[in-house]
Design a protein around this motif. Sequence first.
Motif, PDB file in Angstrom:
ATOM      1  N   ARG A 149      -2.726   1.775  -8.461  1.00  0.00           N
ATOM      2  CA  ARG A 149      -3.547   0.761  -9.155  1.00  0.00           C
ATOM      3  C   ARG A 149      -3.597  -0.620  -8.470  1.00  0.00           C
ATOM      4  O   ARG A 149      -4.472  -1.194  -8.167  1.00  0.00           O
ATOM      5  CB  ARG A 149      -3.469   0.615 -10.702  1.00  0.00           C
ATOM      6  N   GLU A 150      -2.162  -0.878  -8.334  1.00  0.00           N
ATOM      7  CA  GLU A 150      -2.130  -2.258  -7.804  1.00  0.00           C
ATOM      8  C   GLU A 150      -2.502  -2.371  -6.431  1.00  0.00           C
ATOM      9  O   GLU A 150      -2.983  -3.257  -5.812  1.00  0.00           O
ATOM     10  CB  GLU A 150      -0.612  -2.680  -7.481  1.00  0.00           C
ATOM     11  N   ILE A 193      -5.002  -5.085  -5.263  1.00  0.00           N
ATOM     12  CA  ILE A 193      -5.013  -6.098  -4.034  1.00  0.00           C
ATOM     13  C   ILE A 193      -6.515  -6.282  -3.124  1.00  0.00           C
ATOM     14  O   ILE A 193      -6.762  -7.190  -2.673  1.00  0.00           O
ATOM     15  CB  ILE A 193      -3.712  -5.545  -3.029  1.00  0.00           C
ATOM     16  N   GLY A 194      -7.012  -4.841  -3.052  1.00  0.00           N
ATOM     17  CA  GLY A 194      -8.268  -4.780  -2.345  1.00  0.00           C
ATOM     18  C   GLY A 194      -9.243  -5.940  -2.984  1.00  0.00           C
ATOM     19  O   GLY A 194     -10.039  -6.535  -2.028  1.00  0.00           O
ATOM     20  N   TYR A 219      -6.719   2.562   8.385  1.00  0.00           N
ATOM     21  CA  TYR A 219      -6.063   2.821   9.541  1.00  0.00           C
ATOM     22  C   TYR A 219      -5.723   4.180   9.689  1.00  0.00           C
ATOM     23  O   TYR A 219      -5.723   4.772   8.842  1.00  0.00           O
ATOM     24  CB  TYR A 219      -4.757   1.668   9.383  1.00  0.00           C
ATOM     25  N   ARG A 244      -2.150   2.910   6.047  1.00  0.00           N
ATOM     26  CA  ARG A 244      -1.259   1.839   5.868  1.00  0.00           C
ATOM     27  C   ARG A 244      -1.459   1.382   4.237  1.00  0.00           C
ATOM     28  O   ARG A 244      -2.557   0.781   3.847  1.00  0.00           O
ATOM     29  CB  ARG A 244      -1.738   0.390   6.675  1.00  0.00           C
ATOM     30  N   LEU A 245      -0.601   1.551   3.433  1.00  0.00           N
ATOM     31  CA  LEU A 245      -0.654   1.464   1.969  1.00  0.00           C
ATOM     32  C   LEU A 245       0.590   0.395   1.507  1.00  0.00           C
ATOM     33  O   LEU A 245       1.646   0.681   2.461  1.00  0.00           O
ATOM     34  CB  LEU A 245      -0.503   2.779   1.150  1.00  0.00           C
ATOM     35  N   PHE A 246       0.361  -0.023   0.439  1.00  0.00           N
ATOM     36  CA  PHE A 246       1.588  -1.093  -0.047  1.00  0.00           C
ATOM     37  C   PHE A 246       2.342  -0.049  -1.061  1.00  0.00           C
ATOM     38  O   PHE A 246       2.378   0.354  -1.648  1.00  0.00           O
ATOM     39  CB  PHE A 246       1.088  -1.995  -0.747  1.00  0.00           C
ATOM     40  N   LYS A 247       3.596   0.258  -0.107  1.00  0.00           N
ATOM     41  CA  LYS A 247       4.402   1.242  -0.813  1.00  0.00           C
ATOM     42  C   LYS A 247       5.501   1.203  -1.822  1.00  0.00           C
ATOM     43  O   LYS A 247       5.770   1.790  -2.563  1.00  0.00           O
ATOM     44  CB  LYS A 247       5.496   1.918   0.384  1.00  0.00           C
ATOM     45  N   ASN A 248       5.424  -0.409  -2.065  1.00  0.00           N
ATOM     46  CA  ASN A 248       6.230  -0.466  -3.348  1.00  0.00           C
ATOM     47  C   ASN A 248       5.421  -1.086  -4.340  1.00  0.00           C
ATOM     48  O   ASN A 248       5.797  -1.713  -5.380  1.00  0.00           O
ATOM     49  CB  ASN A 248       7.209  -1.576  -3.057  1.00  0.00           C
ATOM     50  N   LEU A 249       3.958  -0.763  -4.415  1.00  0.00           N
ATOM     51  CA  LEU A 249       3.139  -1.147  -5.379  1.00  0.00           C
ATOM     52  C   LEU A 249       2.375   0.067  -6.044  1.00  0.00           C
ATOM     53  O   LEU A 249       2.557   1.215  -5.185  1.00  0.00           O
ATOM     54  CB  LEU A 249       2.078  -1.893  -5.096  1.00  0.00           C
ATOM     55  N   GLU A 271       4.574   6.879  -2.516  1.00  0.00           N
ATOM     56  CA  GLU A 271       5.255   8.116  -2.088  1.00  0.00           C
ATOM     57  C   GLU A 271       5.006   9.346  -2.954  1.00  0.00           C
ATOM     58  O   GLU A 271       5.235  10.559  -2.227  1.00  0.00           O
ATOM     59  CB  GLU A 271       6.763   7.587  -1.979  1.00  0.00           C
ATOM     60  N   ARG A 297     -11.775  -1.933   6.404  1.00  0.00           N
ATOM     61  CA  ARG A 297     -11.413  -0.788   7.089  1.00  0.00           C
ATOM     62  C   ARG A 297     -10.120  -0.211   6.633  1.00  0.00           C
ATOM     63  O   ARG A 297      -9.610  -0.617   5.754  1.00  0.00           O
ATOM     64  CB  ARG A 297     -10.781  -1.535   8.563  1.00  0.00           C
ATOM     65  N   PHE A 322       3.919   5.313  -7.635  1.00  0.00           N
ATOM     66  CA  PHE A 322       4.160   4.711  -6.496  1.00  0.00           C
ATOM     67  C   PHE A 322       3.422   5.592  -5.374  1.00  0.00           C
ATOM     68  O   PHE A 322       3.223   6.783  -5.458  1.00  0.00           O
ATOM     69  CB  PHE A 322       5.599   4.351  -6.037  1.00  0.00           C
ATOM     70  N   ARG A 377      -9.203   1.364  -1.355  1.00  0.00           N
ATOM     71  CA  ARG A 377      -8.784   0.121  -1.309  1.00  0.00           C
ATOM     72  C   ARG A 377      -9.687  -0.699  -0.544  1.00  0.00           C
ATOM     73  O   ARG A 377     -10.291  -1.854  -0.800  1.00  0.00           O
ATOM     74  CB  ARG A 377      -7.359   0.039  -0.787  1.00  0.00           C
TER      75      ARG A 377
END
Lengths: 356, 243
Positions: free
Chosen positions: B99-100, B104-105, B87, B91-96, B138, B85, B136, B152
């Motif tokens: 590619r990372e 993760i996905g 959002y 909702r992302l991993f902001k400090n990754l 941002e 899913r 990153f 992802r």
Amino acid sequence: MAKNRIKNNHGISSKLSTPIMLSVILVLVGYFIWWLNIPFVQDIYTSAAITLVMVLGFQIFNGNSGILSWSYVGFVGIGAFSSAIFSMTPQMKSMQMPEMYPFLVNIHVPFVVALILGAIVAAIIAAVVAWPMMKISDDAGAITQFALLIVIHVILAQWSKVTNGPRTFTLGGQTLTTIWVAMISGVVVLFIAYFFKESSLGLKLRATRDDRYAACSSGIDMVKTRYLSYIFSAAIGGFAGGLYSHYILSINASAFYMTLLFNLLSMAVIGGKMSVSGAFFGTILLTLARQGLRQIEPVLTNMGVNASGSTEIIVAVLMIVFLVFRANGIMDRYELSPSSLKSLFSRKKKAEKKSA
Amino acid sequence: MENKSFLEVKSICKSFGSLKAVNDVSMRIETGEILGLIGPNGSGKSTFINLITAMLKKDSGSVMLDGVDLSSMPAHKVPKNGLARTYQTVRLFKNLTCRENLIIGAIGVGISQKEANKIADELLEEMGLAEKADSFVENLTFSEQRFLEISRALACKPKFVLLDEPAAGLNEEETQHMLDLLKELPAKKHIGILIVDHDMHLIMTLCDKLHVLNYGQTIAEGKPEVVRANPEVVKAYLGSTAE
């Protein structure tokens, strides 16, 4: 077209470059200090290298999970006491700690084995207590961590038959954590911390730190991920504790409490807790700053200004300043690597061009 | 020939106190299809999404994906069982790095890190995000962030993807870009898509079938042109904006 080509920077060589660069710095400085042969400076280096191992173990969970793990220093203490019990000779133990349980008195293993057993004891205790705590995040998570630290501290401070209770626990014998042992441990744990961060478990832990809902819907079991990482962090903490006790040779529970936590936290925060390089540079910087300030304190006191304790105040203020102006520390999310150095320089050049 | 998968929601219910947020809703979607879920604010869409992804525990009913009930497993096991899913509020991993984020996905569902690297690079390339692979989050535009989040979801090699308002906050050009991408996804990735959105143009052009909720209940379902003509739908949701 070059525009669409992905720079492949996840090869083995670039994966290794960060811990290699940091290790080279650590080893070169260590060699130089050994060559200088000034005991006072060697002591500073050895204790800094031990502290580095502690900060790296702290970073493993605290930095990658985003949960302030107060209890970490408790596991350093557990490792410190248990490795000492493992390594000391039975005679020494019965002389120094007459109250100790007989079965503990009789254990005696070589130093290196004792260090590893200290790490294992810390890991086992973490494994027993941590599972329910791992479900809790944010403030509540930090509070449960704090509560656990108090439990560990009181046990270490009162269990006379193991830790000699409130009295000092004296290891006796000679310093086993030499400058070389500390240096090699620093190098090994630098690699461990970096590979943990880049490992599948480390990546998952960082994902739960950034967004636990997205982590969940990416298939990550947050509690399990945190749990395994916490145990791993406690193991490194226990190992660091063993290095410490075999260096300082007399310990008591209060050495593994608020003062140590504040020390480690200031290094992680100022260096940048999301980065292994941050832990490294934070440790170096704060060690130098503390040593420098400690030299100034008596000078000021001699001049009639009562400056005792000012070191802690300055470090605390420095930490606040960082949290206000650069919350992610010196290194932020970056690691020391050839490519990060390159981009740093190109950014500087750009800024110079702009101003010109 | 690859096999078709089926996602079947059977009479799912959820109440909050005396409020029946989702009341006896059923739907069915198969590989290759795009199903649009629409309904006015407060109609139970979000609750419905959270129910089928097991983020919320159902009161009764089931969500069967190829014979496995997703709604009775822990939420983190749902992607591994084939449903990913996104959002509404990216909702992302902001400090990754980007590619990372995609790695993760993939590793989240047990794909090896080596394989995950490959999947991530392929997806970045496909989505036109290759240049930002090491940036990153941002440093991405908002629409790039939406594309990254969809990537992802795709990285776990799902059978179905649930997109929660993928066009929210995008301008017209970006929405068109999103539409072009989504249009070709089912065939290209061999997946089914369940999409929730307020953008009627997007929904009407994209979806093979629509499902309309109001007050937690199904008020209409079927082909877009049929649903659009349904007087109850017009009254409840489309109102005077229906053409």
